[in-house]
Design a protein around this motif. Structure first.
Motif, PDB file in Angstrom:
ATOM      1  N   PRO A   1       0.720  -1.206  -0.492  1.00  0.00           N
ATOM      2  CA  PRO A   1      -0.108  -0.393  -0.224  1.00  0.00           C
ATOM      3  C   PRO A   1       0.493   1.451  -0.131  1.00  0.00           C
ATOM      4  N   LEU A   2       0.568   1.708  -1.199  1.00  0.00           N
ATOM      5  CA  LEU A   2       1.012   3.712  -0.877  1.00  0.00           C
ATOM      6  C   LEU A   2       1.138   4.486   0.117  1.00  0.00           C
ATOM      7  N   ASP A   3       1.408   5.516   1.129  1.00  0.00           N
ATOM      8  CA  ASP A   3       0.864   6.584   1.736  1.00  0.00           C
ATOM      9  C   ASP A   3      -0.268   7.755   1.517  1.00  0.00           C
ATOM     10  N   ASP A   4      -0.622   7.380  -0.043  1.00  0.00           N
ATOM     11  CA  ASP A   4      -2.151   8.316   0.028  1.00  0.00           C
ATOM     12  C   ASP A   4      -3.146   7.752   0.384  1.00  0.00           C
ATOM     13  N   GLY A   5      -2.929   6.500  -0.149  1.00  0.00           N
ATOM     14  CA  GLY A   5      -3.903   5.180   0.626  1.00  0.00           C
ATOM     15  C   GLY A   5      -4.766   5.191  -0.310  1.00  0.00           C
ATOM     16  N   GLU A   6      -4.920   5.352  -1.766  1.00  0.00           N
ATOM     17  CA  GLU A   6      -6.150   5.079  -2.560  1.00  0.00           C
ATOM     18  C   GLU A   6      -5.002   4.330  -4.127  1.00  0.00           C
ATOM     19  N   ALA A   7      -3.813   3.890  -3.466  1.00  0.00           N
ATOM     20  CA  ALA A   7      -3.214   3.261  -4.761  1.00  0.00           C
ATOM     21  C   ALA A   7      -2.281   1.609  -3.829  1.00  0.00           C
ATOM     22  N   TYR A   8      -1.280   0.741  -4.653  1.00  0.00           N
ATOM     23  CA  TYR A   8      -1.028   0.005  -3.946  1.00  0.00           C
ATOM     24  C   TYR A   8       0.633   0.311  -5.476  1.00  0.00           C
ATOM     25  N   ALA A   9       0.922  -0.650  -4.890  1.00  0.00           N
ATOM     26  CA  ALA A   9       3.094  -0.527  -5.707  1.00  0.00           C
ATOM     27  C   ALA A   9       2.351  -2.443  -6.277  1.00  0.00           C
ATOM     28  N   ARG A  10       3.099  -3.021  -7.073  1.00  0.00           N
ATOM     29  CA  ARG A  10       3.631  -4.577  -7.271  1.00  0.00           C
ATOM     30  C   ARG A  10       4.624  -4.228  -8.408  1.00  0.00           C
ATOM     31  N   ILE A  11       5.495  -5.672  -8.046  1.00  0.00           N
ATOM     32  CA  ILE A  11       6.995  -5.798  -9.616  1.00  0.00           C
ATOM     33  C   ILE A  11       5.648  -6.735  -9.995  1.00  0.00           C
ATOM     34  N   SER A  12       6.201  -6.016 -11.430  1.00  0.00           N
ATOM     35  CA  SER A  12       5.714  -6.848 -12.539  1.00  0.00           C
ATOM     36  C   SER A  12       6.643  -8.077 -12.640  1.00  0.00           C
ATOM     37  N   ASP A  13       5.248  -9.305 -13.502  1.00  0.00           N
ATOM     38  CA  ASP A  13       5.631 -10.509 -13.388  1.00  0.00           C
ATOM     39  C   ASP A  13       6.639 -10.703 -13.774  1.00  0.00           C
ATOM     40  N   ASP A  14       7.482  -9.677 -14.795  1.00  0.00           N
ATOM     41  CA  ASP A  14       8.576 -10.176 -15.569  1.00  0.00           C
ATOM     42  C   ASP A  14       9.976  -9.549 -14.467  1.00  0.00           C
ATOM     43  N   GLY A  15       9.986  -8.589 -13.674  1.00  0.00           N
ATOM     44  CA  GLY A  15      10.542  -7.949 -12.826  1.00  0.00           C
ATOM     45  C   GLY A  15      11.138  -6.961 -13.355  1.00  0.00           C
TER      46      GLY A  15
END
Length: 749
Positions: free
Chosen positions: A58-72
């Motif tokens: 989760p990102l600090d803005d509360g509205e979004a999250y981040a992930r590493i793409s499947d290919d790295g």
């Protein structure tokens, strides 16, 4: 060469054996006709694994999250409300500066302007690793090395985002980003197998589930850390060979040794203390922390108050937990929470404590069941979520704005888990409506959450929900996997419960072969773990040795077996009394319950009671050996993988949590173990172990098999070169599982 008539001597015993063999072949053939068969290589390669939404941050803005793409290659930003991609935070293909081939991990700066990109990761133990980190400046799309002095461990941003502290070879370093990444050394006494600063030693990492012991203060002016003096801890050495996958070429001519500090039960632990470092004055201070001479410091945490750093301590018996607020400048500590429970404090509860801007949320089974207790930072108890006969299993946090507490629990029974919110007005709401197994990742402001749900017959579905439980989007439902498995002719998965001869109700699951015929008698293989607090029996897709809908057990069912798993006394989900009744005598009640499970199974009209096997890994290996030597010869065969065989050989923190020290409890250690019971072993045994197991040392198997030799007991043994507790790498896991399946096939004909 003997002719057919000579080979099959026509005795009643031989006729019975042939009838059993024919029945097994018929069952296996029937299973094969139901559809294409599973294969072990496909299982071990992950061919049947469910698609997941992993690495959500989760990102600090509360509205979004981040992930590493499947290919790295990228770090991608997604909306919590829609699940759609809304940006790319990092792209290795377009970034300027150093060439980065793969992103293994990342850390966002508190101000959101920078990231640490983790590459070239090299594992050390279960949770620890070294890596090469790069500082990525989002605004100018450039990366720079965090340090040129060698790989780093556990880097952390200062709260203002202007500094990074990390550990290298037992010492803490500080990088000031506004001063051309100027690097300075904070500690200089770190030395392998003697002193470690800022990261835990082996036993803390393994048994307190942590890989970092260092924080900044909230004003970014000081660094605080735990120092581990392990000079008095005895060493353990593992022999390493060249091997392959990977090949250790340095040992091509002669084997080598890997030596590290490992405190066995009753032995000396690291001497621990907490220090602070004033960045401006470069002054180091020792925190005046009240601590028993043999006490533990399992956690250090930052708070929102720069004059307070939270420090957790435990006594050696681990039945008392203290939370202190330490002032890094004055070094004075104030006790704010004192937790004392019967027998021991669960380490999962300690690890799940959440500290928000103004509160501390503490899980505790002080009522007999795991509940939640909310304190102010000053230690005043505000309220609790407790009182029912249910267990809180996951703690998501406390919303300072609304007073809401978010958690997962099992009020519908130990095989179920749902997500809940407890409001400040006392009202509790369930946020996940489906029966089964639910977990959550909440947004930073608790406005949304990612819900992972499955049941015993349905692969995991990932949805986004708001904090009222309304579904906003479906990210993955694994319908393709479900369709693929449906074509494989799998058997049924069923939850059940029964009462043992001792009057104990136990829960289990069962996998039956496709085309199951209740008028026939099937051989049974029992899989179990059975250790303190563990739970294998769940209304979840992630059951069995390899998860994925008990996929390995389905493979065994296609060979004609019924596969059963039962959670014995001592396991989790059913309250402190059920879980802690094994205290001081690990393995006694657990093995009794597994034996009585076999007896109960043998009474079912569809089970061949003469062909019941048992197997398990780690504690499940211990439980296998204990059950096969319990005294009632109910098992035809068993397999123990990487088993402990005496708690005297295992580490201090785990062994003493459940057994106290060998000096305090010699009977529990010396009379209740597989080595002491070696002469009572009944049934064919295969034991498997990795030579480089840093957790359950090969010593356990070596001493146990020697006891079997002297007791004149036959057994088979598979040893895996350079493999750790997970026994994997290259073709290793496929080979291991094939040995297990073939062993049961040979011994349970």
């Amino acid at each position: 060469m003997l002719n057919f008539a000579q080979y099959y001597v026509q005795t009643k015993a031989e006729m019975k054996r042939m009838a059993i063999l024919c029945a097994t072949l018929v069952l296996a053939a029937a299973a094969a006709m139901a559809g294409p068969k599973l294969d072990l290589k496909g299982i071990t390669s992950g061919e049947f694994a469910a698609k997941g939404i992993h690495g959500v941050r989760p990102l600090d803005d509360g509205e979004a999250y981040a992930r590493i793409s499947d290919d790295g290659q990228r770090v991608v930003k997604y909306s919590f409300k829609t699940g759609k991609q809304v940006g790319v935070l990092f792209d290795a293909a377009t970034v300027g500066g150093a060439k980065i081939s793969k992103v293994d991990g990342y850390i966002m700066s508190p101000d959101g302007t920078k990231m640490l990109i983790q590459t070239q990761t090299e594992p050390i133990y279960r949770r620890s690793f070294t890596a090469v980190y790069y500082i990525y400046y989002i605004g100018n799309n450039k990366v720079e090395p965090l340090s040129d002095g060698g790989p780093q461990q556990t880097p952390i941003f200062s709260p203002d985002g202007k500094q990074v502290a990390f550990v290298r070879e037992g010492n803490i370093y500080l990088v000031k980003l506004l001063y051309d990444n100027a690097e300075s050394q904070v500690t200089k006494d770190g030395k392998r197998n003697e002193v470690i600063n800022g990261v835990p030693d082996w036993v803390y990492e393994e048994e307190f589930a942590t890989n970092s012991s260092m924080v900044f203060t909230a004003d970014s002016r000081q660094i605080c850390w735990i120092r581990y003096d392990e000079s008095a801890v005895k060493e353990y050495s593992m022999q390493l060979f060249k091997g392959s996958n990977p090949s250790l070429d340095q040992y091509a001519d002669y084997p080598g040794l890997y030596t590290y500090k490992y405190p066995v039960a009753g032995g000396a632990n690291s001497k621990v203390a907490v220090y602070s470092f004033d960045i401006k004055s470069r002054q180091t201070r020792k925190i005046d922390l009240p601590l028993d001479a043999d006490g533990y410091i399992p956690r250090i945490k930052m708070t929102s108050d720069p004059t307070k750093v939270a420090i957790f301590t435990m006594n050696r018996h681990q039945d008392q937990l203290m939370i202190y607020m330490a002032n890094p400048l004055s070094t004075v500590c104030q006790l704010v929470v004192q937790e004392k429970v019967d027998k021991y404090i669960k380490h999962e509860a300690m690890a799940s404590i959440k500290i928000s801007d103004g509160h501390i949320l503490v899980p505790s089974d002080r009522s007999g069941y795991m509940g939640l207790y909310l304190y102010t930072l000053g230690g005043r108890l505000v309220r609790s979520v407790a009182g029912g006969k249910f267990e809180v299993s996951d703690v998501y946090g406390y919303d300072e704005r609304t007073g809401d507490i978010y958690y997962a629990a099992n009020p519908d029974g130990p095989t179920e888990k749902k997500v809940y919110v407890a409001h400040a007005n006392g009202k509790t709401e369930c946020l996940t409506d489906k029966a089964g197994w639910n977990s959550a990742v909440f947004s930073a402001n608790f406005k949304y959450f990612l819900n992972a749900w499955s049941d015993i017959n349905t692969p995991t579905t990932y949805t986004l929900k708001d904090n009222s439980g309304k579904t906003l989007a479906t990210l993955a439902d694994n319908k393709e996997l479900a369709a693929k498995l449906a074509s494989c002719g799998l058997g049924s998965r069923e939850l059940f419960s029964f009462t043992t001869q001792s009057g104990v109700q136990l829960n289990g699951w069962m996998v039956k072969p496709a085309g199951f015929d209740a008028s026939k008698r099937y051989p049974v293989i029992m899989f179990q773990y059975g250790g303190p607090g563990n739970q294998q029996v769940m209304n979840s897709w992630d059951i069995g040795m390899c998860g994925s809908g008990a996929i390995l057990e389905q493979y065994m069912a296609q060979q004609g077996y019924i596969v059963v798993c039962v959670d014995n006394r001592g396991t989790g989900g059913r309250g402190a009394e059920f879980e802690k009744c094994t205290y001081l005598r690990l393995g006694d009640l657990e093995s009794k319950d597994q034996v009585e499970t076999a007896i109960w199974l043998g009474q079912q009209p569809y089970v061949d009671k003469e062909r019941i096997g048992i197997w398990g890994w780690s504690y499940g290996g211990w439980n296998t050996l204990m059950s096969m030597s319990e005294g009632r010869p109910v098992f035809r065969a068993g397999v123990a993988v990487a088993p402990p065989t005496s708690w005297r050989y295992y580490d201090t923190v785990y062994s003493e949590r459940y057994m106290r020290t060998p000096k305090e409890n010699p009977t529990g250690y010396d009379e209740v173990n597989p080595i002491a019971r070696a002469s009572k072993l009944s049934g064919a045994l295969l034991i498997c172990h990795g030579l480089a197991d840093d957790n359950v040392h090969f010593r356990n198997t070596a001493e146990y098999t020697e006891a079997l030799v002297q007791a004149d007991k036959d057994f088979k043994e598979n040893i895996y070169t350079n493999r750790n507790h997970g026994i994997s790498g290259g073709n290793t896991r496929n080979h291991l599982f094939r040995q297990i399946v073939n062993f049961f096939g040979d011994e349970m004909r």
